[in-house]
Motif scaffolding. Structure first.
Motif, PDB file in Angstrom:
ATOM      1  N   ASN A   1       0.829  -1.199   0.000  1.00  0.00           N
ATOM      2  CA  ASN A   1       0.000   0.000   0.000  1.00  0.00           C
ATOM      3  C   ASN A   1       0.870   1.258   0.000  1.00  0.00           C
ATOM      4  O   ASN A   1       0.609   2.214  -0.726  1.00  0.00           O
ATOM      5  CB  ASN A   1      -0.914  -0.012   1.226  1.00  0.00           C
ATOM      6  CG  ASN A   1      -1.960   1.071   1.146  1.00  0.00           C
ATOM      7  OD1 ASN A   1      -2.577   1.251   0.107  1.00  0.00           O
ATOM      8  ND2 ASN A   1      -2.125   1.818   2.226  1.00  0.00           N
TER       9      ASN A   1
ATOM     10  N   MET B   1       3.920   1.538  -1.118  1.00  0.00           N
ATOM     11  CA  MET B   1       4.541   1.685  -2.440  1.00  0.00           C
ATOM     12  C   MET B   1       3.572   2.347  -3.405  1.00  0.00           C
ATOM     13  O   MET B   1       3.953   3.191  -4.220  1.00  0.00           O
ATOM     14  CB  MET B   1       4.947   0.317  -2.969  1.00  0.00           C
ATOM     15  CG  MET B   1       6.052  -0.326  -2.167  1.00  0.00           C
ATOM     16  SD  MET B   1       6.357  -1.991  -2.743  1.00  0.00           S
ATOM     17  CE  MET B   1       7.600  -2.518  -1.583  1.00  0.00           C
TER      18      MET B   1
ATOM     19  N   LEU C   1       1.254   4.432  -2.592  1.00  0.00           N
ATOM     20  CA  LEU C   1       1.054   5.834  -2.232  1.00  0.00           C
ATOM     21  C   LEU C   1       2.203   6.735  -2.671  1.00  0.00           C
ATOM     22  O   LEU C   1       2.017   7.935  -2.862  1.00  0.00           O
ATOM     23  CB  LEU C   1       0.865   5.969  -0.710  1.00  0.00           C
ATOM     24  CG  LEU C   1      -0.440   5.407  -0.177  1.00  0.00           C
ATOM     25  CD1 LEU C   1      -0.493   5.552   1.330  1.00  0.00           C
ATOM     26  CD2 LEU C   1      -1.621   6.117  -0.802  1.00  0.00           C
TER      27      LEU C   1
ATOM     28  N   GLY D   1       3.717   6.496  -5.449  1.00  0.00           N
ATOM     29  CA  GLY D   1       3.722   6.680  -6.897  1.00  0.00           C
ATOM     30  C   GLY D   1       4.366   5.574  -7.698  1.00  0.00           C
ATOM     31  O   GLY D   1       4.760   5.789  -8.842  1.00  0.00           O
ATOM     32  N   ALA D   2       4.495   4.379  -7.116  1.00  0.00           N
ATOM     33  CA  ALA D   2       5.031   3.259  -7.890  1.00  0.00           C
ATOM     34  C   ALA D   2       3.910   2.644  -8.717  1.00  0.00           C
ATOM     35  O   ALA D   2       2.785   2.523  -8.242  1.00  0.00           O
ATOM     36  CB  ALA D   2       5.633   2.208  -6.966  1.00  0.00           C
ATOM     37  N   THR D   3       4.220   2.266  -9.946  1.00  0.00           N
ATOM     38  CA  THR D   3       3.207   1.628 -10.786  1.00  0.00           C
ATOM     39  C   THR D   3       3.010   0.181 -10.333  1.00  0.00           C
ATOM     40  O   THR D   3       3.910  -0.398  -9.728  1.00  0.00           O
ATOM     41  CB  THR D   3       3.648   1.614 -12.259  1.00  0.00           C
ATOM     42  OG1 THR D   3       4.945   1.026 -12.334  1.00  0.00           O
ATOM     43  CG2 THR D   3       3.710   3.018 -12.832  1.00  0.00           C
ATOM     44  N   PRO D   4       1.829  -0.371 -10.634  1.00  0.00           N
ATOM     45  CA  PRO D   4       1.571  -1.757 -10.215  1.00  0.00           C
ATOM     46  C   PRO D   4       2.670  -2.721 -10.639  1.00  0.00           C
ATOM     47  O   PRO D   4       3.087  -3.575  -9.857  1.00  0.00           O
ATOM     48  CB  PRO D   4       0.255  -2.091 -10.912  1.00  0.00           C
ATOM     49  CG  PRO D   4      -0.424  -0.783 -11.064  1.00  0.00           C
ATOM     50  CD  PRO D   4       0.652   0.242 -11.264  1.00  0.00           C
TER      51      PRO D   4
ATOM     52  N   PHE E   1       5.824  -2.125 -11.264  1.00  0.00           N
ATOM     53  CA  PHE E   1       7.057  -1.896 -10.509  1.00  0.00           C
ATOM     54  C   PHE E   1       6.974  -2.535  -9.124  1.00  0.00           C
ATOM     55  O   PHE E   1       7.966  -3.047  -8.605  1.00  0.00           O
ATOM     56  CB  PHE E   1       7.313  -0.392 -10.381  1.00  0.00           C
ATOM     57  CG  PHE E   1       8.653  -0.068  -9.785  1.00  0.00           C
ATOM     58  CD1 PHE E   1       9.781   0.006 -10.579  1.00  0.00           C
ATOM     59  CD2 PHE E   1       8.784   0.146  -8.414  1.00  0.00           C
ATOM     60  CE1 PHE E   1      11.016   0.285 -10.031  1.00  0.00           C
ATOM     61  CE2 PHE E   1      10.015   0.427  -7.854  1.00  0.00           C
ATOM     62  CZ  PHE E   1      11.134   0.496  -8.668  1.00  0.00           C
ATOM     63  N   ILE E   2       5.788  -2.507  -8.530  1.00  0.00           N
ATOM     64  CA  ILE E   2       5.607  -3.127  -7.213  1.00  0.00           C
ATOM     65  C   ILE E   2       5.648  -4.644  -7.336  1.00  0.00           C
ATOM     66  O   ILE E   2       6.255  -5.343  -6.528  1.00  0.00           O
ATOM     67  CB  ILE E   2       4.269  -2.678  -6.590  1.00  0.00           C
ATOM     68  CG1 ILE E   2       4.273  -1.166  -6.404  1.00  0.00           C
ATOM     69  CG2 ILE E   2       4.018  -3.383  -5.252  1.00  0.00           C
ATOM     70  CD1 ILE E   2       2.960  -0.605  -5.939  1.00  0.00           C
TER      71      ILE E   2
ATOM     72  N   LEU F   1      -2.899  -4.687  -4.403  1.00  0.00           N
ATOM     73  CA  LEU F   1      -2.772  -3.491  -5.241  1.00  0.00           C
ATOM     74  C   LEU F   1      -4.133  -2.841  -5.469  1.00  0.00           C
ATOM     75  O   LEU F   1      -4.247  -1.628  -5.544  1.00  0.00           O
ATOM     76  CB  LEU F   1      -2.155  -3.856  -6.592  1.00  0.00           C
ATOM     77  CG  LEU F   1      -0.645  -4.037  -6.612  1.00  0.00           C
ATOM     78  CD1 LEU F   1      -0.189  -4.519  -7.974  1.00  0.00           C
ATOM     79  CD2 LEU F   1       0.044  -2.730  -6.277  1.00  0.00           C
ATOM     80  N   ARG F   2      -5.155  -3.686  -5.571  1.00  0.00           N
ATOM     81  CA  ARG F   2      -6.493  -3.152  -5.831  1.00  0.00           C
ATOM     82  C   ARG F   2      -7.178  -2.681  -4.561  1.00  0.00           C
ATOM     83  O   ARG F   2      -8.189  -1.996  -4.611  1.00  0.00           O
ATOM     84  CB  ARG F   2      -7.356  -4.223  -6.508  1.00  0.00           C
ATOM     85  CG  ARG F   2      -7.101  -4.363  -7.989  1.00  0.00           C
ATOM     86  CD  ARG F   2      -8.133  -5.255  -8.619  1.00  0.00           C
ATOM     87  NE  ARG F   2      -8.178  -6.544  -7.944  1.00  0.00           N
ATOM     88  CZ  ARG F   2      -7.340  -7.543  -8.218  1.00  0.00           C
ATOM     89  NH1 ARG F   2      -6.424  -7.395  -9.144  1.00  0.00           N
ATOM     90  NH2 ARG F   2      -7.405  -8.690  -7.577  1.00  0.00           N
TER      91      ARG F   2
END
Lengths: 229, 293
Positions: B198, B200, B202, B204-207, B209-210, B283-284
């Motif tokens: 969560n 990550m 916040l 600004g990492a893209t899904p 990238f996480i 992520l969702r």
């Protein structure tokens, strides 16, 4: 210099899950402004900030932030909005499984930085700004609350954002350090960055001039300079 | 100012959950075991089938050329794996070797007949094919009769079919069990990371990238688990060969490579898919929901 409109809220209702927190919010914030959000605990300051960085969906009215239409923003696009905003979270939101340096490194890597030398320089420069140059190797849990707070501010500065949202950035700090940090944010404002700060520390309002909004009874209202006390 | 150096954080290769790796490797071991049994059963049945002789018994006084013609027909056919001509004299020798007495002594002549011994390919070693082969051989003159142990063949075929079916069923069940177990293990280890994911989000990492580091780590984890289970499987195979001395019979090495491939593939693939979905779930998810699950 013409001021850019960064946030425009018209007739926005903001819900925290099913609960209405703020209704009929009208808000316009331009570049280079220093904005205070005041109000009692639970009056919706944090919720308003969360809505700005798209953690809370907005279902009515017009809401635009940095050129993004919040009501139309896809989940996959919110990272790109958040990259333009530096956020100082009330609950820090540090990655607890890695060092301060790696925390900052992650953010830069995640936002597309490739050159490790440039990354190191940038990390060093923000750590110096918040006076934490020596603490890069520490884990977040090894730092005091105030130190963590400063790391979070350093993180918010990393990408030279157009706008910084700070939720109680002085909450865990002694008055002196708190003042220093707000002064830092105030200086950053001069380079054109907008700062929106939720705070209970009303003394700050005297020292650092800015627009003041008060959250009260589900309403957000701008108050003139004199009447906030 | 004195500084106390902080303990270096765990990272990269070392950041693997040992318990989940081991439980995963045990599951993969079971999958590998069933596949290995399946292959051994298949090889054994092939071995048995290809060692049942189809004997073409020739009449006495058959000419060399006739024998040659039948032999050529058989060698060129697709069903014969090996063709051996056994002359009357050879048959007698075999008989003496087997029974220890010479029938010529009391009969005054050699009662045994010359024959062509055919070993069939496994695919043709069933009653239908053998009937067809008999029909094809019928036009040739001087064939006394054709002997094939049809009962034995159908017995072998039936048993192999049953065993394969049971093993296949077991493999399917185990596959489901292992998918569930591996999925659970990975979801549990990612559950503890839900707030990190969560955070990550916040900053600004893209899904993707996480996801990437989690995927890489659990694929590596799956690979290590697969290697452990291959070691275990190798130990079992070695023990069986050593203890029962059947090493030469089965084509173990090729089978083992195949099984190792399946184990690695399922280990890596299942971990990747599970962690992809487990991370996707967080992520969702909104941060509010993370507290109430």
């Amino acid at each position: 210099m013409e001021k850019k409109l960064l946030i425009k809220y018209v007739d926005v209702d903001i819900y925290q899950q099913e609960l209405l927190v703020l209704k009929n919010v009208q808000l316009e914030v331009h570049s280079g402004e220093f904005v205070y959000l005041v109000g009692k605990v639970g009056s919706g300051k944090t919720t308003l900030l969360k809505s700005i960085y798209h953690e809370i969906p907005i279902l009515s009215g017009v809401a635009g932030v940095l050129g993004y239409d919040l009501r139309d923003l896809k989940l996959n696009d919110s990272p790109f909005l958040r990259r333009k905003i530096g956020i100082v979270f009330q609950d820090f939101q540090l990655l607890t499984d890695r060092t301060v340096y790696q925390n900052l490194n992650f953010v830069l890597k995640a936002t597309g930085w490739k050159d490790q030398i440039a990354i190191d320089e940038q990390i060093n420069s923000v750590l110096i700004q918040v006076g934490m140059k020596e603490k890069g190797y520490k884990m977040p849990h090894q730092l005091s609350g105030g130190e963590q707070q400063r790391i979070v501010i350093a993180r918010a500065l990393l990408n030279s954002p157009e706008m910084i949202l700070a939720d109680e950035p002085t909450g865990n700090l002694d008055p002196e350090t708190g003042n220093e940090l707000v002064e830092l944010l105030y200086k950053i404002r001069l380079s054109g960055t907008t700062v929106i700060m939720a705070t209970h520390n009303l003394n700050l309002l005297d020292k650092f001039q800015g627009r003041v909004f008060r959250c009260e009874n589900e309403n957000l209202a701008e108050i003139s300079d004199e009447s906030y006390i | 100012m004195t500084q106390v150096k902080a303990k270096a954080p765990k990272q990269g290769l070392l950041n693997i959950h040992l318990t989940s790796t081991i439980s995963m490797s045990l599951v993969l071991f079971l999958i590998g075991m069933v596949f290995l049994l399946l292959l051994v059963a298949h090889d054994t049945s092939t071995y048995v089938k290809e060692n049942i002789n189809l004997s073409v018994i020739l009449e006495d006084g058959v000419g060399k050329q006739d024998v040659k013609r039948i032999e050529n027909f058989l060698t060129e056919s697709s069903f014969a794996k090996s063709v051996d001509y056994i002359s009357k004299a050879d048959a007698l020798k075999d008989h003496i070797a087997n029974l220890g007495e010479n029938p010529q002594d009391f009969l005054g002549y050699n009662p045994l007949k010359a024959s062509i011994e055919v070993k069939l390919h496994a695919a043709y070693a069933n009653n239908d094919s053998v009937t067809e082969i008999e029909a094809k051989l019928k036009p040739f003159p001087h064939i006394n009769r054709i002997i094939y142990q049809k009962d034995m063949v159908s017995l072998v075929n039936d048993n192999v079919k049953k065993i394969s079916f049971i093993l296949l069923g077991l493999a399917v069940v185990l596959l489901f069990v292992s998918i569930a177990l591996i999925n659970n293990t990975i979801r549990l280890s990612l559950y503890s990371n839900r707030f990190l994911i969560n955070t990550m989000k916040l900053v600004g990492a893209t899904p993707w990238f996480i996801r990437k580091p989690y995927l890489m780590r659990s694929m590596l984890n799956g690979l290590i688990a697969a290697l452990i289970s291959i070691l275990l499987l190798g130990g079992v195979v070695y023990f069986v060969q050593y203890e029962f001395g059947i090493s030469g019979m089965m084509f173990y090495s090729l089978n083992f490579l195949f099984v190792a491939f399946i184990v690695i593939l399922s280990g890596v693939f299942l971990s990747a898919v599970s962690s992809y979905f487990a991370v996707g779930k967080y992520l969702r998810m909104h941060s509010n929901e993370m507290f109430s699950m």
